[in-house]
Design a protein around this motif. Sequence first.
Motif, PDB file in Angstrom:
ATOM      1  N   SER A 158     -19.688  -0.725 -16.394  1.00  0.00           N
ATOM      2  CA  SER A 158     -20.745  -0.843 -15.960  1.00  0.00           C
ATOM      3  C   SER A 158     -22.105  -1.741 -16.603  1.00  0.00           C
ATOM      4  O   SER A 158     -22.762  -2.230 -16.239  1.00  0.00           O
ATOM      5  N   VAL A 261     -27.227   4.138 -16.409  1.00  0.00           N
ATOM      6  CA  VAL A 261     -26.225   4.422 -15.627  1.00  0.00           C
ATOM      7  C   VAL A 261     -25.975   5.677 -15.316  1.00  0.00           C
ATOM      8  O   VAL A 261     -25.869   6.826 -15.933  1.00  0.00           O
ATOM      9  N   THR A 287     -22.025   4.884 -10.838  1.00  0.00           N
ATOM     10  CA  THR A 287     -20.587   4.716 -11.169  1.00  0.00           C
ATOM     11  C   THR A 287     -19.751   6.085 -10.924  1.00  0.00           C
ATOM     12  O   THR A 287     -20.225   7.199 -10.986  1.00  0.00           O
TER      13      THR A 287
END
Length: 343
Positions: A158, A261, A287
Amino acid sequence: MKAIVKLKPGDGFVELVEKQEPVPGAGQVKIKVEAAGICGTDLKIRAGEAWSNPPVTLCHEFSGTVVESGEGVTNVRPGDRVVSETAQVVCRQCEYCMTGRQLMCPSRLSIGYGVDGAFAEFIVVRQEILHQIPEEISFDEAALCEPLAVAVHAVYDSVALGPTDCVGVIGPGAIGLLVAQVARAFGCRVVCMGINSDVERLRLARDLGIDDTLNSQKQNVEVEIRRITAEKGLDYVFDCSGAASGIATGLSLLKRNGTLVQIGLTKPLVEIPYALLPQKELTVKGTFGHNWRAWETGLQLMRTGKVRVKPMISHVFPIAQWEEAFRLAEERQGVKILIHPND
């Protein structure tokens, strides 16, 4: 064989039942399950809060020993110690399958909720998703490879961490503690954040070598982060809580041009301070799951001691005591609770 099965949709309807042992087909492998971990997804399926395909055996985090191979299997042989990815059924033809992102396949059925999982004495999976367990890693430790692969994918794929970055991890559950260790392996300074109910988990984070821990219900985390980062703010935040309050806190703690993230699964609608995105030119990335490389990387991080999972294993139960194991998991006792289906 004994198996923990979601029998039909709705709240409850999970029981320990007797099932026929699975038989491997062409390209498939039969595995004796040595250790299997309880995940939040299993709890949500039991409560009727997450999708499943009943009747289906639960669990997607496990380790085991190969006992039988179907026709055409060349990757493993009986006696091999293995862990398995989760995408048991995929189309093998779509854009996502062809580019190694099989968890995005529209036809995917994963073990533990789409097809039968590992809360059973035996499981059958396709050979392509198996990984060999290094001899230095025990079966109990290897059962945490799936959540570690999730953490590795989130951190490695990521963002591009550097050794001078300061990273925040919100939510010190199993995934959060693994994300924190993976980020620490890059040389980053890592701050793990939780709430009053996370006191023991924050203590464990410190024992695992995490630099700083904060309790947002007892400390002013914004003041503490400014102190830790010399007023700059965090370079990256990984939200493992999925809670609106956690995401909002993470956005507020980021430096200008910082990145959040999102790992923890959230409700469909979450209220967050969205205005911070343009004001601070923030980036938000999602993610999900893992890929082949994340599993291999995770196993090597375990093998070399750069990530330690043994201290995270708080309880181990035989399958006959599965209800007590689930109760402790629902009450957020410990961190990772394992079941030994063949005890």
